[in-house]
Scaffold this motif. Structure first.
Motif, mmCIF file in Angstrom:
data_model
loop_
_atom_site.group_PDB
_atom_site.id
_atom_site.type_symbol
_atom_site.label_atom_id
_atom_site.label_comp_id
_atom_site.label_asym_id
_atom_site.label_seq_id
_atom_site.Cartn_x
_atom_site.Cartn_y
_atom_site.Cartn_z
ATOM 1 N N MET A 152 52.234 51.827 36.816
ATOM 2 C CA MET A 152 51.079 52.431 36.843
ATOM 3 C C MET A 152 50.044 51.635 37.798
ATOM 4 O O MET A 152 50.012 50.548 37.663
ATOM 5 N N PRO A 153 49.491 52.048 38.634
ATOM 6 C CA PRO A 153 48.504 51.421 39.513
ATOM 7 C C PRO A 153 47.374 50.701 38.426
ATOM 8 O O PRO A 153 46.860 51.118 37.598
ATOM 9 N N LEU A 154 47.203 49.336 39.067
ATOM 10 C CA LEU A 154 46.069 48.749 38.177
ATOM 11 C C LEU A 154 45.284 47.972 39.203
ATOM 12 O O LEU A 154 45.866 47.230 40.267
ATOM 13 N N HIS A 155 44.140 47.677 38.949
ATOM 14 C CA HIS A 155 42.850 47.258 39.817
ATOM 15 C C HIS A 155 42.207 46.161 38.855
ATOM 16 O O HIS A 155 41.486 46.758 37.950
ATOM 17 N N ILE A 156 42.317 44.990 39.363
ATOM 18 C CA ILE A 156 41.623 43.878 38.681
ATOM 19 C C ILE A 156 40.044 43.949 39.087
ATOM 20 O O ILE A 156 39.866 43.555 39.991
ATOM 21 N N LEU A 157 39.208 43.687 38.192
ATOM 22 C CA LEU A 157 37.717 43.622 38.421
ATOM 23 C C LEU A 157 37.680 42.106 37.869
ATOM 24 O O LEU A 157 37.621 41.981 36.798
ATOM 25 N N MET A 158 37.478 41.281 38.732
ATOM 26 C CA MET A 158 37.055 39.742 38.297
ATOM 27 C C MET A 158 35.453 39.774 38.071
ATOM 28 O O MET A 158 34.868 39.573 39.253
ATOM 29 N N THR A 159 34.810 40.069 37.249
ATOM 30 C CA THR A 159 33.684 40.314 36.688
ATOM 31 C C THR A 159 32.734 38.973 36.603
ATOM 32 O O THR A 159 33.323 37.845 36.638
ATOM 33 N N LYS A 160 31.338 38.959 36.649
ATOM 34 C CA LYS A 160 30.469 37.900 36.554
ATOM 35 C C LYS A 160 30.489 36.964 37.499
ATOM 36 O O LYS A 160 30.395 35.663 37.445
ATOM 37 N N ALA A 161 30.907 37.400 38.946
ATOM 38 C CA ALA A 161 31.131 36.755 40.044
ATOM 39 C C ALA A 161 29.973 35.944 40.307
ATOM 40 O O ALA A 161 29.870 34.958 41.148
ATOM 41 N N ASP A 162 28.909 36.378 40.043
ATOM 42 C CA ASP A 162 27.427 35.906 40.140
ATOM 43 C C ASP A 162 27.313 34.471 39.491
ATOM 44 O O ASP A 162 26.325 33.701 39.901
ATOM 45 N N LYS A 163 28.070 34.167 38.503
ATOM 46 C CA LYS A 163 28.115 33.060 37.665
ATOM 47 C C LYS A 163 28.539 31.848 38.482
ATOM 48 O O LYS A 163 28.649 30.783 38.021
ATOM 49 N N LEU A 164 29.252 32.096 39.596
ATOM 50 C CA LEU A 164 29.994 31.131 40.339
ATOM 51 C C LEU A 164 29.382 31.234 41.789
ATOM 52 O O LEU A 164 28.881 32.106 42.161
ATOM 53 N N LYS A 165 29.391 30.000 42.531
ATOM 54 C CA LYS A 165 28.960 29.999 43.697
ATOM 55 C C LYS A 165 30.087 30.393 44.715
ATOM 56 O O LYS A 165 31.011 30.689 44.055
ATOM 57 N N LYS A 166 29.729 30.819 45.844
ATOM 58 C CA LYS A 166 30.730 31.923 46.911
ATOM 59 C C LYS A 166 31.980 31.002 46.939
ATOM 60 O O LYS A 166 32.972 31.539 46.763
ATOM 61 N N GLY A 167 32.040 29.595 46.976
ATOM 62 C CA GLY A 167 33.049 28.836 47.446
ATOM 63 C C GLY A 167 33.961 29.099 46.142
ATOM 64 O O GLY A 167 35.166 29.330 46.136
ATOM 65 N N PRO A 168 33.700 28.455 44.837
ATOM 66 C CA PRO A 168 34.485 28.692 43.771
ATOM 67 C C PRO A 168 34.754 29.996 43.322
ATOM 68 O O PRO A 168 36.070 30.122 42.864
ATOM 69 N N ALA A 169 34.050 31.040 43.545
ATOM 70 C CA ALA A 169 34.561 32.329 43.039
ATOM 71 C C ALA A 169 35.558 32.778 43.983
ATOM 72 O O ALA A 169 36.449 33.267 43.808
ATOM 73 N N SER A 170 35.568 32.454 45.455
ATOM 74 C CA SER A 170 36.669 32.779 46.453
ATOM 75 C C SER A 170 37.993 32.049 46.046
ATOM 76 O O SER A 170 39.080 32.679 46.036
ATOM 77 N N LYS A 171 37.760 30.877 45.570
ATOM 78 C CA LYS A 171 38.980 30.194 45.392
ATOM 79 C C LYS A 171 39.612 30.773 43.986
ATOM 80 O O LYS A 171 41.049 30.685 43.896
ATOM 81 N N GLN A 172 38.844 31.296 42.860
ATOM 82 C CA GLN A 172 39.518 31.740 41.820
ATOM 83 C C GLN A 172 40.105 33.034 42.256
ATOM 84 O O GLN A 172 41.253 33.386 41.657
ATOM 85 N N LEU A 173 39.488 33.999 43.127
ATOM 86 C CA LEU A 173 40.029 35.214 43.615
ATOM 87 C C LEU A 173 41.396 34.865 44.349
ATOM 88 O O LEU A 173 42.463 35.504 43.945
ATOM 89 N N LEU A 174 41.604 33.826 45.020
ATOM 90 C CA LEU A 174 42.717 33.496 45.635
ATOM 91 C C LEU A 174 43.757 32.909 44.706
ATOM 92 O O LEU A 174 45.016 33.177 44.812
ATOM 93 N N THR A 175 43.445 32.220 43.674
ATOM 94 C CA THR A 175 44.586 31.818 42.762
ATOM 95 C C THR A 175 45.038 33.004 41.992
ATOM 96 O O THR A 175 46.378 33.089 41.826
ATOM 97 N N VAL A 176 44.111 33.718 41.602
ATOM 98 C CA VAL A 176 44.628 35.104 40.928
ATOM 99 C C VAL A 176 45.583 35.962 41.742
ATOM 100 O O VAL A 176 46.594 36.438 41.342
ATOM 101 N N LYS A 177 45.190 36.126 43.024
ATOM 102 C CA LYS A 177 46.146 36.632 44.031
ATOM 103 C C LYS A 177 47.476 36.130 44.175
ATOM 104 O O LYS A 177 48.591 37.019 44.216
ATOM 105 N N LYS A 178 47.468 34.875 44.086
ATOM 106 C CA LYS A 178 49.035 34.436 44.158
ATOM 107 C C LYS A 178 49.641 34.586 42.782
ATOM 108 O O LYS A 178 50.807 34.744 42.966
ATOM 109 N N GLU A 179 48.995 34.481 41.815
ATOM 110 C CA GLU A 179 49.812 34.989 40.477
ATOM 111 C C GLU A 179 50.050 36.548 40.367
ATOM 112 O O GLU A 179 51.094 36.762 39.747
ATOM 113 N N LEU A 180 49.259 37.227 41.248
ATOM 114 C CA LEU A 180 49.688 38.818 41.061
ATOM 115 C C LEU A 180 50.766 39.067 42.127
ATOM 116 O O LEU A 180 51.496 40.094 41.940
ATOM 117 N N ALA A 181 51.352 38.158 42.934
ATOM 118 C CA ALA A 181 52.280 38.557 43.969
ATOM 119 C C ALA A 181 53.405 39.069 43.205
ATOM 120 O O ALA A 181 54.305 40.000 43.872
#
Length: 214
Positions: A138-167
């Protein structure tokens, strides 16, 4: 493929179990996530209606599957939030059983949007949903919500970390940052849902089958 007017969404019904769900015509996309992950806010942002998903917060309805009509036999489905601390364990198990039945047996389900707080991604429930999606293809799309709670750098780092886990889950899983407050990421989400809810290919397939039968 015509663009869906998500702002036209209207609540239609709630179901406690699979047998109470609407007829399986057309296509639907379900939103799942922990009860504090921002699922209702995401749906409200998508539909430009701050009050739409509040219906799932009404006492007595938090354990129900809520359906919102988009027209043209297309629907958004709000699944029960997981992780309620103030309800009996027996009730939690019952909710989970009905949700699993819906996810496994609902033929009109085209994809699952998994909502998680970007500051606390990939919790136990999230991984469970990922594994189910992989098993069911089943196709699954993750919304990493509340991105405004983090600054751009840390938010991008979290996204990259999750992408690696999802590989390990392959191409059926995608992920993005999302902010209901700033409406960041809304276009990406709409594009994903428009693709999933496109029923024109189904109509073409049915036409081909009809021609073959003749």
């Amino acid at each position: 493929m015509s663009e869906i007017r998500f702002e036209s969404a209207q609540f239609t019904t709630s179901a406690a179990k699979l047998s109470q769900c609407p007829d399986e015509v057309g296509a639907e996309v379900a939103f799942a996530g922990r009860s504090n992950a921002g699922k209702s806010s995401s749906i409200n942002t998508l539909t430009h209606n701050k009050k739409l998903a509040r219906i799932s917060k009404t006492p007595g309805r938090t354990q129900l599957i809520n359906f919102f009509d988009l027209g043209g036999n297309k629907r958004i489905v709000d699944l029960p939030g997981y992780g309620y601390a103030k309800v009996p364990a027996r009730m939690k198990i019952e909710w989970q059983r009905h949700m699993e039945e819906y996810l496994s047996e609902r033929q009109s389900l085209r994809g699952l949007v998994l909502v998680m707080d970007c500051r606390h991604p990939l919790q136990t429930f999230d991984v469970m949903m990922l594994e189910w999606a992989q098993e069911s293809e089943m196709p699954l799309h993750i919304l990493m919500t509340k991105a405004d709670k983090l600054k751009k750098g840390p938010a991008s780092k979290q996204l990259l970390t999750v992408k690696k886990e999802l590989a390990q889950y392959g191409d059926l899983v995608s992920v993005q940052l999302f902010s209901s407050l700033k409406r960041d990421g809304l276009t990406i989400l709409k594009n994903v849902l428009n693709q999933w809810l496109d029923t024109s290919q189904d109509e073409n397939d049915e036409l081909i089958i009809e021609q073959i039968d003749k």
